[in-house]
Design a protein around this motif. Structure first.
Motif, short mmCIF file in Angstrom:
data_model
loop_
_atom_site.label_atom_id
_atom_site.label_comp_id
_atom_site.label_asym_id
_atom_site.label_seq_id
_atom_site.Cartn_x
_atom_site.Cartn_y
_atom_site.Cartn_z
N MET A 147 11.55 17.63 31.82
CA MET A 147 11.84 18.70 32.78
C MET A 147 13.20 19.34 32.55
SD MET A 147 10.54 16.81 36.28
CE MET A 147 11.27 18.04 37.35
N SER A 148 14.13 18.59 32.02
CA SER A 148 15.51 19.07 31.87
C SER A 148 15.60 20.07 30.73
CB SER A 148 16.45 17.90 31.62
OG SER A 148 16.35 16.94 32.64
N ARG A 149 16.09 21.25 31.04
CA ARG A 149 16.28 22.29 30.03
C ARG A 149 17.77 22.58 29.88
NH1 ARG A 149 11.29 21.63 31.30
NH2 ARG A 149 9.72 23.27 31.10
N ASP A 150 18.08 23.49 28.97
CA ASP A 150 19.48 23.88 28.80
C ASP A 150 20.03 24.50 30.08
OD1 ASP A 150 19.37 22.97 26.23
OD2 ASP A 150 18.95 24.94 25.35
N THR A 151 19.14 25.09 30.88
CA THR A 151 19.58 25.77 32.11
C THR A 151 19.61 24.84 33.32
OG1 THR A 151 17.29 26.45 32.53
CG2 THR A 151 18.69 27.98 31.29
N THR A 152 19.25 23.56 33.12
CA THR A 152 19.17 22.62 34.24
C THR A 152 20.46 21.83 34.39
OG1 THR A 152 16.78 22.37 33.90
CG2 THR A 152 17.88 20.69 35.21
N THR A 153 20.97 21.80 35.59
CA THR A 153 22.12 20.95 35.91
C THR A 153 21.58 19.64 36.48
OG1 THR A 153 23.51 22.86 36.42
CG2 THR A 153 24.21 20.72 37.28
N VAL A 154 21.85 18.53 35.77
CA VAL A 154 21.35 17.22 36.18
C VAL A 154 22.52 16.42 36.75
CG1 VAL A 154 20.18 15.12 35.46
CG2 VAL A 154 19.58 17.30 34.39
N GLU A 155 22.34 15.93 37.99
CA GLU A 155 23.37 15.15 38.65
C GLU A 155 22.78 13.83 39.14
OE1 GLU A 155 25.70 17.52 41.56
OE2 GLU A 155 24.32 19.13 40.99
N THR A 156 23.58 12.78 39.07
CA THR A 156 23.16 11.47 39.59
C THR A 156 23.67 11.32 41.01
OG1 THR A 156 23.24 10.53 37.36
CG2 THR A 156 23.26 8.99 39.22
N TRP A 157 22.78 10.88 41.89
CA TRP A 157 23.13 10.74 43.31
C TRP A 157 23.26 9.26 43.66
CZ3 TRP A 157 20.68 8.77 47.77
CH2 TRP A 157 21.26 9.16 48.98
N HIS A 158 24.43 8.88 44.16
CA HIS A 158 24.68 7.50 44.57
C HIS A 158 24.97 7.42 46.06
CE1 HIS A 158 24.74 5.84 40.50
NE2 HIS A 158 25.46 6.88 40.13
N GLY A 159 24.48 8.38 46.83
CA GLY A 159 24.78 8.43 48.25
C GLY A 159 25.83 9.49 48.51
N GLY A 160 26.21 9.63 49.76
CA GLY A 160 27.21 10.63 50.11
C GLY A 160 26.57 11.95 50.46
N PRO A 161 27.39 12.98 50.69
CA PRO A 161 26.88 14.30 51.09
C PRO A 161 25.97 14.90 50.02
CG PRO A 161 29.26 14.13 51.42
CD PRO A 161 28.86 12.94 50.62
#
Length: 723
Positions: free
Chosen positions: A674-688
């Protein structure tokens, strides 16, 4: 479990429909509700707590009563979990010491002394003849009084319940998700779809219903409304008839067809006639289910309706009075004649069947030219094959890289498992790699390309749910083959069962294996203690329900694998008992507490298989010293009575090895596509959570997500599978 609409919604989504009621001062009641939830490992989201606080106290209490009942059932807290040894896990005796104590007690009892002395004289002792063996010697309340309070820990599970929309909107959305699923549903989810269809079939409908079992359930509801039926094969009509008779719409179990009203018979016959009139070749589909079609014909009386001659042809084929050469038979003839190229040409009109026979075609091909033809056909037809089949074949190709002769796992639709050596000839690496690359490219084309992807890292090792039957009903159950971290010091698993009418004895055991899958030791009613572990004691009947526990200190266990299992020693099978489920808890070393503490429960899984030995999951210590669980959901046939860990250790280790060594296609694989050059991938560990819409993928819903976000959690993970 309760089957109210709100209960179904909560179990599937962990959302409460927007509570209704008069406005008022419900803040105190809402906080009390939240505190009660936290005692069983749940809590209200901030938004839901605020909404409830603005309602009357009566409205809050109404929501609380219904919700607490459902979440307690989810984690297994709706029953009383007693233990044979009152202060388990403390003071568990050695097995021989315990049996000796039971004999001494029996000899002190006038009613049992003579029987026990006679048995001892003959050198054979029936444990069930000892008054102190196998039956609780104290009440549930006495057991609670003997236990210390649980000390709260930051590691305790907290599952957040979120605020949903109105009940009708939420149920419609759930109906559309289940009906339009691209993968088969579990039996429980199919039953939920049936209830939802009765309520929602007159409203919005999914764009398509690709799974045939789902279509049968929806057609049953549409038939009751007088709406058009969704039929494009003769088997669709057969499945609908099974649904109307309360039978098995998967067609795996025989269904006893009921007498149907004349208007219903006319609808079914008209449907059959229209399908065959549009494509007479579909008569060949009758061969796969000839006997059910013959029995259905006896109920539909097609001879009474000469205006639908094509429907009569269906039953003539079933009786062998009319020829309809099957597609599979033509393919088998070509393969029997070693005409791989001809078989590939014929299979070009059935892309799904071509993909399901790819491995065989590649192994059967006489030379590279024929293999090239097979690969070329697969690449060309990939766009016409369902995403579920593409992913299944992709996983299969990945596991074909293993050396020939390694154990191969077989699992049927009911979870029955067996292992055998893989004696198939290898598929050439170049052909395998070309196909894998082509499948990934086709899957990437179908998958969405999110602008911003928010990931819970714990979801990446979850196996793709290519079938709802690869899981079990329960709480926080992952699909077969998934891997999850085990982050506690003490591992405690448990089984609960309640017999329906016959004395039923389930035995919780744990097989401990070395890294080569050979036996190290075990815990069971015949081995109450082992290095790092204790058993709570054998309970041999459950008219009021019974529980058994095994407690393991993961720092002390020297084995590589821990394989919990539930053996049926005698009595009712898993599907015959009134209730039976397995689960496990994790605790820190000093938490103490009762044997069963709902907020430490990490999962519960109902036991529903047809075998006599259940293997819910396996725990494995990695090279890094950390423990991880791999989910099995398997059942072994076992024997009719007296199944024991000592007797099945070889068959269990073979099956565990075969599945533990198999690599499932995971959510992480799809995320990579699913991840493309235009995709921002972030890891979520809780928080806002981010203020803007995102695509969120995690085990549980993150709190505070933008309302326009696409949310994929364990409950709707099937939505990741492309159509």
């Amino acid at each position: 479990m309760a089957q109210s609409p709100a209960s179904i919604l909560l179990r599937h989504t962990y959302r409460l429909p927007s509570p209704e009621g008069s406005a008022g001062e419900g803040a105190t009641a809402a906080r009390q509700f939240d505190a009660a939830l936290m005692s069983v490992g749940f809590k209200l989201s901030a938004e839901l707590l605020q909404r409830l606080s603005g309602l009357s106290e009566a409205a809050v209490l109404h929501t609380a009563t219904r919700t607490l009942r459902t979440v307690r059932e989810l984690v297994g807290d709706h029953v009383r979990h007693n233990t044979y040894f009152i202060d388990f896990p403390a003071n568990v005796p050695g097995t021989e010491e315990f049996w000796t104590r039971c004999v001494a007690t029996a000899l002190d009892d006038d009613a049992s002394r003579e029987t026990v002395l006679t048995q001892l004289a003959h050198g054979v002792l029936d444990l069930l003849s000892l008054p102190a063996y196998g039956r609780y010697q104290h009440t549930y309340e006495e057991m609670l009084a003997a236990q210390d309070e649980l000390i709260a820990s930051a590691g305790d599970r907290v599952t957040v319940l979120h605020l949903g929309r109105g009940l009708d909107d939420e149920l419609t959305a759930l109906y559309l998700s289940l009906a339009g699923s691209t993968t088969p549903l579990s039996e429980d989810h199919l039953a939920d779809l049936k209830l939802l269809a009765e309520r929602c079939a007159a409203g919005p409908q999914p764009e398509s219903i690709p799974v045939r079992e789902n279509r049968a359930v929806v057609n049953e509801a549409r038939l009751g409304l007088g709406a058009d039926l969704l039929l494009d094969t003769v088997t669709d009509v057969l499945r609908l008839a099974c649904a109307l008779s309360g039978g098995d719409v998967t067609l795996q179990e025989p269904s006893r067809f009921r007498s149907l009203p004349r208007p219903v018979r006319r609808r079914l016959l008209a449907g059959l006639d229209a399908v065959v009139a549009a494509n007479p070749a579909k008569l060949a589909d009758v061969h796969a289910h000839r006997e059910p079609f013959k029995r259905l014909g006896e109920r539909l009386h097609p001879h009474e309706y000469p205006r639908w001659p094509h429907a009569a042809d269906v039953f003539a084929v079933a009786r062998g009075e009319k020829e309809a050469r099957s597609f599979d038979g033509r393919v088998e003839t070509l393969l029997r004649d070693a005409d791989v190229t001809g078989a590939v040409r014929l299979l070009g009109s059935a892309p799904g069947k071509l993909f399901r026979t790819l491995d065989f075609l590649l192994r059967t091909a006489a030379d590279q030219t024929e293999r090239d033809a097979v690969v070329a056909a697969a690449v060309e037809l990939a766009p016409e094959v369902s995403g579920r089949v593409l992913l299944s074949v992709r996983e299969h190709l990945h596991n074909r890289e293993r050396e020939s002769g390694e154990p191969r796992i077989f699992v049927n639709r009911r979870g029955r498992a067996w292992a055998a050596p893989d004696l198939r000839a290898p598929v050439p690496a170049a052909d395998r790699d070309r196909l894998a690359a082509a499948l990934d490219a086709e899957l990437r084309r179908r998958l969405p390309a999110p602008h911003r992807l928010l990931l819970d890292p714990d979801v990446l090792d979850v196996a793709l749910p290519l079938s709802g039957r690869a899981t079990a009903p329960g709480f926080r159950v992952l699909p077969r083959g998934s891997v999850s971290e085990v982050d506690g010091e003490l591992l405690r698993f448990f089984v609960y069962w309640k017999e329906t009418r016959n004395r039923t004895d389930y035995d919780l055991s744990a097989l401990l294996l070395h890294s080569d899958y050979s036996t190290d030791s075990w815990l069971s009613y015949t081995a109450l203690t082992a290095v790092g572990g204790v058993h709570s004691g054998d309970v041999t009947e459950a008219p009021e329900g019974a529980s058994e526990f095994i407690d393991l200190s993961l720092d002390l266990v020297r084995s590589t694998f821990i394989v919990p299992q539930v053996n049926i020693f005698t009595g009712e099978g898993f599907e015959e008992a009134e209730e039976s489920f397995f689960g496990f808890m994790l605790r820190d070393g000093e938490q103490k507490g009762r044997p069963f503490e709902p907020r430490t429960v990490r999962m519960t899984s109902e036991l529903r298989g047809v075998g006599r030995v259940a293997l819910p999951l396996v725990f494995r210590r990695g090279d890094d010293g950390r423990w991880r669980a791999k989910w099995l959901h398997l059942y072994l046939k076992g024997i009719s009575e007296a199944n024991r860990v000592e007797e099945n250790q070889v068959s269990v280790s073979k099956v565990v090895r075969a599945l533990a060594e198999r690599e499932q296609l995971t959510v992480g694989h799809l995320v990579g596509l699913m991840s493309r050059d235009t995709t921002t991938v972030e890891t979520w560990h809780g928080g806002p959570a981010p203020d803007e819409p995102v695509t969120y993928i995690g085990l549980e819903r993150a709190e505070g997500l933008h309302p326009d976000s696409r949310v994929i959690t364990l409950e709707n993970l099937r939505d990741l599978i492309p159509a």
